[in-house]
Structures are given as C-alpha cells and as structure tokens.
Enzyme design. Structure first.
Site, mmCIF file in Angstrom:
data_model
loop_
_atom_site.group_PDB
_atom_site.id
_atom_site.type_symbol
_atom_site.label_atom_id
_atom_site.label_comp_id
_atom_site.label_asym_id
_atom_site.label_seq_id
_atom_site.Cartn_x
_atom_site.Cartn_y
_atom_site.Cartn_z
ATOM 1 C CG HIS A 1 -0.715 1.505 7.293
ATOM 2 N ND1 HIS A 1 0.224 1.060 8.196
ATOM 3 C CD2 HIS A 1 -0.064 2.330 6.439
ATOM 4 C CE1 HIS A 1 1.395 1.617 7.899
ATOM 5 N NE2 HIS A 1 1.255 2.383 6.826
ATOM 6 C CD GLU A 2 -1.016 2.538 2.734
ATOM 7 O OE1 GLU A 2 -0.594 3.700 2.616
ATOM 8 O OE2 GLU A 2 -0.283 1.588 3.053
ATOM 9 C CG HIS B 1 0.205 7.073 5.258
ATOM 10 N ND1 HIS B 1 1.323 7.548 5.902
ATOM 11 C CD2 HIS B 1 0.408 5.741 5.101
ATOM 12 C CE1 HIS B 1 2.164 6.541 6.125
ATOM 13 N NE2 HIS B 1 1.626 5.429 5.649
ATOM 14 C CB CYS C 1 4.982 2.300 7.213
ATOM 15 S SG CYS C 1 4.562 3.811 6.336
ATOM 16 C CG LEU C 2 6.457 1.048 1.225
ATOM 17 C CD1 LEU C 2 5.941 1.287 -0.179
ATOM 18 C CD2 LEU C 2 7.551 -0.014 1.230
ATOM 19 N N GLY D 1 0.827 -1.195 0.000
ATOM 20 C CA GLY D 1 0.000 0.000 0.000
ATOM 21 C C GLY D 1 0.865 1.251 0.000
ATOM 22 C CD GLN E 1 3.348 5.985 2.633
ATOM 23 O OE1 GLN E 1 2.383 5.430 2.128
ATOM 24 N NE2 GLN E 1 4.343 5.315 3.184
HETATM 25 NI NI NI Z 1 2.498 3.535 5.611
#
Ligand code: NI
Length: 164
Positions: free
Chosen positions: A133-134, A137, A91-92, A46, A51
């Site tokens: 989660h996304e 963000h 998380c990236l 995701g 991000q």
């Molecule tokens: Ni994330």
C-alpha cells in the site's frame, strides 16, 4: 519533532512520483521521525512521504501492537512476491473510507535505512499489505485505484463533501 499535515484525496500531489533518496542526512532523518510521530498520532500503521507533500521515496511503518517497532524504509524495491490476500484497507489520506483490496500475501523488498545501509525484508500478512500500500503511494497510486470506477467516484464525492 513536529506533526505534519497529511494530504487528503483527491489532492493532486498524491499522484506525484516520488524521487529516490541519494543523500542520507539529518533532514531526511528529521522528516522520517516527524512522519512517524504524525502516523502514530493519526493513528495509522503506515505513511508515505508523498502523503505529507514530500516527493521522496521514504516510508514509515509500524504494524506492532505496542507501536514500538518502527520501520524506516527508504528507496524500497520489490524483489519477490507470492500468494494472494484480500483485506479491508484504509488510508490516512482517505479518512473513514475502507475498501477491500487484493494484494500479494508475501513480499520481499530491498531498501535502505536512514544511514543508507541496504536491507532485505521478507514480510507477510499485514506487514506485506502495508508495504505494498505504501509503496504504491511513492508511484502516485492510491488504494481506491484498485476499485471500480463507480466505487471510486462514490468515495471521491464523499471526501469532497467533507472538505467543503
Ligand atoms: Ni495510504
């Protein structure tokens, strides 16, 4: 298509609140496709526009095994949620950091696709976790916000050390 730069925590733009998408044009489609490519390359399941330094309410998600079921989720809104599930998340924007977070086990969301068409999606397990989660963000929230201050500070130090 192009790979995008993924912001790393604690970059201040990760705290920005993303704005609704009102124009569904080629620039949004291009951004979404580039985000998907960036996510697959990372690799991740995701990615939120926040991000990649774009304060727009856009997510790309693919939890399929063969990475062939991409979801483009624009302007998501939570309609319903139920249950509880505990899962180790990453998380990236937090390379090599994993932590347990409790989320709803099922969620129903309303969103628009790249053409602006509305959809309802009922999700559970990994997809439900990923969506929550996304969506966080997009409101400037990251998964470590659910942890204790002590754990959060430890993670911040770890990441700052890596960036020096
Ligand atoms: Ni994330």
């Amino acid at each position: 298509m192009a790979l995008l730069h993924i912001l790393r925590y604690p970059h201040p733009s990760l705290r920005e609140k993303a704005q609704p998408i009102t124009v569904f044009d080629e620039s949004i489609t291009n951004l979404a496709k580039n985000m998907l490519e960036t996510m697959y390359e990372a690799p991740g399941i995701g990615l939120a526009a926040t991000q990649v330094h774009e304060a727009k309410r856009l997510l790309v998600i693919d939890v399929s095994e063969n990475k062939d079921k991409p979801l483009y989720i624009l302007n998501p809104q939570l309609v319903d949620k139920s249950g509880e599930i505990d899962n180790k998340e990453g998380c990236l924007s937090f390379p090599n950091i994993y932590a347990n977070v409790t989320r709803a086990e099922q969620v129903t969301i309303k969103y628009q696709d790249l053409e602006g068409k509305e959809h309802i999606l009922e999700a559970d397990d990994l997809l439900a976790i990923c969506i929550q989660h996304e969506m966080d963000h997009l409101d400037g929230k990251v998964f470590v916000d659910y942890l204790s201050l002590l754990k959060r500070n430890r993670i911040r130090k770890q990441l700052e050390k890596k960036q020096r």
